[in-house]
Motif scaffolding. Structure first.
Motif, PDB file in Angstrom:
ATOM      1  N   THR A  24     -64.678  35.840  21.471  1.00 35.70           N
ATOM      2  CA  THR A  24     -63.612  35.585  20.518  1.00 35.70           C
ATOM      3  C   THR A  24     -63.330  34.089  20.380  1.00 35.70           C
ATOM      4  O   THR A  24     -62.992  33.620  19.327  1.00 35.70           O
ATOM      5  CB  THR A  24     -62.314  36.317  20.909  1.00 35.70           C
ATOM      6  OG1 THR A  24     -61.967  35.914  22.228  1.00 35.70           O
ATOM      7  CG2 THR A  24     -62.497  37.798  20.857  1.00 35.70           C
ATOM      8  N   ARG A  25     -63.507  33.337  21.459  1.00 39.86           N
ATOM      9  CA  ARG A  25     -63.155  31.917  21.389  1.00 39.86           C
ATOM     10  C   ARG A  25     -64.261  31.083  20.757  1.00 39.86           C
ATOM     11  O   ARG A  25     -64.002  30.195  20.002  1.00 39.86           O
ATOM     12  CB  ARG A  25     -62.872  31.381  22.799  1.00 39.86           C
ATOM     13  CG  ARG A  25     -61.702  32.046  23.479  1.00 39.86           C
ATOM     14  CD  ARG A  25     -60.448  31.187  23.393  1.00 39.86           C
ATOM     15  NE  ARG A  25     -59.270  31.993  23.692  1.00 39.86           N
ATOM     16  CZ  ARG A  25     -58.795  32.165  24.915  1.00 39.86           C
ATOM     17  NH1 ARG A  25     -59.346  31.580  25.936  1.00 39.86           N
ATOM     18  NH2 ARG A  25     -57.720  32.914  25.110  1.00 39.86           N
ATOM     19  N   GLN A 251     -56.862  44.018  19.100  1.00 39.85           N
ATOM     20  CA  GLN A 251     -55.903  42.912  19.305  1.00 39.85           C
ATOM     21  C   GLN A 251     -56.598  41.615  19.711  1.00 39.85           C
ATOM     22  O   GLN A 251     -56.264  40.537  19.235  1.00 39.85           O
ATOM     23  CB  GLN A 251     -54.872  43.348  20.359  1.00 39.85           C
ATOM     24  CG  GLN A 251     -53.721  42.388  20.560  1.00 39.85           C
ATOM     25  CD  GLN A 251     -53.997  41.352  21.632  1.00 39.85           C
ATOM     26  OE1 GLN A 251     -54.961  41.460  22.397  1.00 39.85           O
ATOM     27  NE2 GLN A 251     -53.151  40.332  21.682  1.00 39.85           N
ATOM     28  N   GLN A 252     -57.611  41.718  20.574  1.00 39.18           N
ATOM     29  CA  GLN A 252     -58.214  40.503  21.135  1.00 39.18           C
ATOM     30  C   GLN A 252     -59.037  39.715  20.124  1.00 39.18           C
ATOM     31  O   GLN A 252     -59.414  38.585  20.385  1.00 39.18           O
ATOM     32  CB  GLN A 252     -59.066  40.844  22.364  1.00 39.18           C
ATOM     33  CG  GLN A 252     -60.341  41.618  22.071  1.00 39.18           C
ATOM     34  CD  GLN A 252     -60.154  43.133  22.187  1.00 39.18           C
ATOM     35  OE1 GLN A 252     -59.070  43.671  21.914  1.00 39.18           O
ATOM     36  NE2 GLN A 252     -61.192  43.834  22.585  1.00 39.18           N
ATOM     37  N   GLY A 255     -56.939  35.566  16.159  1.00 35.74           N
ATOM     38  CA  GLY A 255     -56.710  34.221  16.679  1.00 35.74           C
ATOM     39  C   GLY A 255     -56.935  33.221  15.567  1.00 35.74           C
ATOM     40  O   GLY A 255     -57.329  33.599  14.460  1.00 35.74           O
ATOM     41  N   TRP A 259     -58.366  36.953  11.633  1.00 31.27           N
ATOM     42  CA  TRP A 259     -57.178  37.800  11.767  1.00 31.27           C
ATOM     43  C   TRP A 259     -57.436  39.252  11.362  1.00 31.27           C
ATOM     44  O   TRP A 259     -58.149  39.513  10.384  1.00 31.27           O
ATOM     45  CB  TRP A 259     -56.051  37.257  10.871  1.00 31.27           C
ATOM     46  CG  TRP A 259     -55.816  35.798  11.077  1.00 31.27           C
ATOM     47  CD1 TRP A 259     -56.300  34.777  10.297  1.00 31.27           C
ATOM     48  CD2 TRP A 259     -55.084  35.179  12.148  1.00 31.27           C
ATOM     49  NE1 TRP A 259     -55.896  33.570  10.814  1.00 31.27           N
ATOM     50  CE2 TRP A 259     -55.159  33.778  11.953  1.00 31.27           C
ATOM     51  CE3 TRP A 259     -54.366  35.669  13.242  1.00 31.27           C
ATOM     52  CZ2 TRP A 259     -54.537  32.872  12.814  1.00 31.27           C
ATOM     53  CZ3 TRP A 259     -53.756  34.762  14.094  1.00 31.27           C
ATOM     54  CH2 TRP A 259     -53.838  33.386  13.879  1.00 31.27           C
ATOM     55  N   LEU A 321     -50.309  29.623  18.489  1.00 30.89           N
ATOM     56  CA  LEU A 321     -51.144  30.302  19.495  1.00 30.89           C
ATOM     57  C   LEU A 321     -51.985  31.391  18.844  1.00 30.89           C
ATOM     58  O   LEU A 321     -53.086  31.701  19.301  1.00 30.89           O
ATOM     59  CB  LEU A 321     -50.277  30.956  20.577  1.00 30.89           C
ATOM     60  CG  LEU A 321     -49.459  30.060  21.496  1.00 30.89           C
ATOM     61  CD1 LEU A 321     -48.508  30.919  22.324  1.00 30.89           C
ATOM     62  CD2 LEU A 321     -50.372  29.251  22.401  1.00 30.89           C
ATOM     63  N   ILE A 323     -51.559  34.643  18.795  1.00 23.80           N
ATOM     64  CA  ILE A 323     -51.746  35.872  19.584  1.00 23.80           C
ATOM     65  C   ILE A 323     -51.110  37.054  18.835  1.00 23.80           C
ATOM     66  O   ILE A 323     -49.946  36.984  18.433  1.00 23.80           O
ATOM     67  CB  ILE A 323     -51.103  35.739  20.984  1.00 23.80           C
ATOM     68  CG1 ILE A 323     -51.730  34.561  21.742  1.00 23.80           C
ATOM     69  CG2 ILE A 323     -51.229  37.047  21.765  1.00 23.80           C
ATOM     70  CD1 ILE A 323     -51.012  34.219  23.043  1.00 23.80           C
ATOM     71  N   GLN A 324     -51.884  38.107  18.640  1.00 27.58           N
ATOM     72  CA  GLN A 324     -51.359  39.294  17.947  1.00 27.58           C
ATOM     73  C   GLN A 324     -50.502  40.112  18.905  1.00 27.58           C
ATOM     74  O   GLN A 324     -50.908  40.392  20.036  1.00 27.58           O
ATOM     75  CB  GLN A 324     -52.534  40.140  17.446  1.00 27.58           C
ATOM     76  CG  GLN A 324     -52.120  41.420  16.728  1.00 27.58           C
ATOM     77  CD  GLN A 324     -53.320  42.157  16.144  1.00 27.58           C
ATOM     78  OE1 GLN A 324     -54.248  41.554  15.616  1.00 27.58           O
ATOM     79  NE2 GLN A 324     -53.303  43.487  16.233  1.00 27.58           N
ATOM     80  N   ARG A 339     -44.630  39.897  20.880  1.00 28.31           N
ATOM     81  CA  ARG A 339     -45.700  38.908  20.646  1.00 28.31           C
ATOM     82  C   ARG A 339     -45.366  37.601  21.362  1.00 28.31           C
ATOM     83  O   ARG A 339     -44.295  37.027  21.123  1.00 28.31           O
ATOM     84  CB  ARG A 339     -45.816  38.642  19.142  1.00 28.31           C
ATOM     85  CG  ARG A 339     -46.724  37.464  18.835  1.00 28.31           C
ATOM     86  CD  ARG A 339     -46.857  37.160  17.358  1.00 28.31           C
ATOM     87  NE  ARG A 339     -47.739  35.998  17.215  1.00 28.31           N
ATOM     88  CZ  ARG A 339     -48.016  35.378  16.077  1.00 28.31           C
ATOM     89  NH1 ARG A 339     -47.477  35.804  14.947  1.00 28.31           N
ATOM     90  NH2 ARG A 339     -48.823  34.350  16.062  1.00 28.31           N
ATOM     91  N   TYR A 349     -44.424  32.200  28.345  1.00 33.03           N
ATOM     92  CA  TYR A 349     -44.313  32.144  26.891  1.00 33.03           C
ATOM     93  C   TYR A 349     -42.926  32.575  26.445  1.00 33.03           C
ATOM     94  O   TYR A 349     -42.243  33.338  27.129  1.00 33.03           O
ATOM     95  CB  TYR A 349     -45.315  33.097  26.232  1.00 33.03           C
ATOM     96  CG  TYR A 349     -46.761  32.645  26.329  1.00 33.03           C
ATOM     97  CD1 TYR A 349     -47.158  31.429  25.780  1.00 33.03           C
ATOM     98  CD2 TYR A 349     -47.716  33.443  26.951  1.00 33.03           C
ATOM     99  CE1 TYR A 349     -48.479  31.010  25.863  1.00 33.03           C
ATOM    100  CE2 TYR A 349     -49.042  33.029  27.035  1.00 33.03           C
ATOM    101  CZ  TYR A 349     -49.416  31.819  26.496  1.00 33.03           C
ATOM    102  OH  TYR A 349     -50.712  31.401  26.576  1.00 33.03           O
TER     103      TYR A 349
END
Ligand SMILES: *[C@@H]1O[C@H](CO)[C@@H](O)[C@H](O)[C@H]1NC(C)=O
Ligand SMILES: *[C@@H]1O[C@H](CO)[C@@H](O)[C@H](O)[C@H]1NC(C)=O
Ligand SMILES: *[C@@H]1O[C@H](CO)[C@@H](O)[C@H](O)[C@H]1NC(C)=O
Ligand SMILES: *[C@@H]1O[C@H](CO)[C@@H](O)[C@H](O)[C@H]1NC(C)=O
Length: 420
Positions: A24-25, A251-252, A255, A259, A321, A323-324, A339, A349
């Protein structure tokens, strides 16, 4: 290039966790676009395929509709709030390509052509999006890209297009892993940065194929996961349910630059009450979803406009960030979605937390819980902001503080917990 990346994936496949992170990154679409969820407006949900401008002069898919929407986006503060892409969905071209195979904008509804319309959009500081379909035809029966991929990509670039939505009707979902990738590469080859919105996974899900989200996130800036949204609460609720039930699969992959897309905002139309409209805005913010409205900005009532322009919610949606959020708990048919967002303090966070009621029994309902139960564990506590009411709590909320929240039927409350 493709082969080299596959080899790398094999080398690290012994480390599944690292593999997911890298997938993912590192291997995501890096065209520099959509670093936060795209915001804008699109014709489809509200205006569908209205081509009869005689009966529906203000609503037909036309230059007139696009221009009056551009004017409203600028005039009413939507542009300043971040709504940027103006996207023409299906039903814009002539039914037949030109002799050279080029798409021709409908001559009556787009009399000045798409380059001129793009210029109008750009001269107002906004961006231009257009629709096509990875198939022989679009969903409404207009010409699709198959056989004309490179011509269409180049044509869009020459018109100054900034965003392409590629639908998936009249196509074989089994070939989409290759076809969507290839079209993305043709968009890239034009040299013009264009956000690439793919409908690839939704057609695969619907045909029993498990979508390869690693591959999709590598080639698309956003992608439609599930059914089209219709103008109703039940449609909204079923999409939210998909996102909750499938969060461990999808979800992962969200980013910066890529999306999950639960589809358009329908706030300000006919189907949602004011409470239900708050639900959509809050949930879409927590889901890091694209905020693409489909509504009539000249007819929208002020209280609905206010929801769409709520800066605090937009800031949550656009949190850098990326993040979902996920559904953390359900109490008495009231869902708690959370979230992680900035600012970060003491390694903890902050959070946006939406309480969404699916109750229909008529009275506001009280739920009680503590923050530990929904994963907020900063022992220094949090400052709580009620986002819709714009009220900051007078006391710090600790992980074990017993909280009570009262939620209206098919309504929601949105809190921001700022890490202390
Ligand atoms: C094309 O892809 C390359 C490699 O991912 C990227 O660096 C570049 O910005 C892309 N260009 C456009 C116009 O999308
Ligand atoms: C999904 O795509 C990735 C990235 O291209 C690839 O490495 C992987 O093998 C694919 N997974 C499956 C099950 O095909
Ligand atoms: C995904 O969501 C759909 C619709 O809510 C559901 O039927 C399906 O079981 C979910 N899939 C998984 C793997 O949870
Ligand atoms: C917080 O909730 C959890 C789970 O329900 C519970 O075990 C714990 O005792 C609660 N803490 C307090 C201080 O109430």
């Amino acid at each position: 290039m493709y082969l080299r990346q596959n080899k790398k994936m094999l080398l690290i496949s012994a480390l599944p966790f690292v593999c997911i992170l890298l997938a993912t990154r590192v291997y995501s679409l890096e065209n520099g676009l959509a670093r936060t969820p795209p915001m804008g407006w699109m014709t489809w949900q509200r205006f569908r395929c209205i081509t009869d401008c005689g009966t529906f002069p203000n609503d037909c898919i036309s230059e007139n509709l696009v221009k009056r929407t551009v004017d409203a986006l600028v005039r009413d503060g939507f542009k300043d709030a971040g709504y940027e892409y103006v996207i023409i969905d299906d039903c814009w071209p002539e039914m037949k390509r030109s002799g050279e195979g080029l798409l021709i904008p409908d001559k009556i509804r787009f009399p000045n052509g798409m380059k001129a319309l793009g210029d109008y959009i750009h001269s107002n500081g906004l961006k231009f999006g257009i629709y096509q379909d990875y198939g022989t035809k679009t969903c409404a029966g207009y010409p699709g890209i198959i056989g004309y991929e490179e011509l269409d990509a180049n044509l869009f670039a020459s018109w100054g297009v900034d965003y392409v939505k590629l639908d998936g009707c009249y196509a074989d979902p089994k070939t989409m892993d290759e076809g969507y990738v290839a079209f993305g590469q043709l968009l890239n080859k034009t040299g013009r940065p264009m956000v690439y919105s793919c409908s690839w996974p939704v057609y695969q899900e619907g045909n029993g194929i498990d979508p390869n989200f690693t591959l999709i996130a590598k080639h698309c800036n956003l992608w439609r996961n599930w059914d089209d949204i219709d103008d109703s609460w039940s449609s909204l609720a079923s999409i939210a349910n998909y996102f909750a039930e499938n969060e461990s699969r999808i979800q992962q992959f969200a980013g910066p630059g890529h999306w999950n897309d639960p589809d358009m905002l329908i706030i300000g139309n006919f189907g949602l009450s004011l409470e239900q409209s708050k639900v959509q805005m809050a949930l879409w913010a927590v889901l890091a979803a694209p905020l693409i409205m489909s509504n009539d900005l000249d007819a929208i009532r002020p209280e609905y406009r206010e929801i769409l322009l709520n800066r605090e919610i937009i800031n949550i949606n656009q949190d850098s960030l990326g993040i979902q959020g996920v559904r953390r708990k359900v109490i008495n048919n009231i869902e708690i979605w959370a979230r992680p967002i900035l600012p970060k303090n003491n390694d903890f966070y902050s959070f946006a937390v939406a309480y969404v009621s699916h109750r229909t029994d008529g009275a506001p309902f009280k739920i009680q819980f503590n923050l530990t139960e929904i994963g907020l564990t900063n022992s220094h506590g949090y400052v709580e902001l009620d986002v819709f009411e714009d009220v900051i709590s007078s006391t710090i909320k600790y992980p074990d503080t017993l909280l009570s929240v009262i939620v209206n039927p098919t309504g929601c409350v949105l809190h921001k917990f700022i890490a202390f």
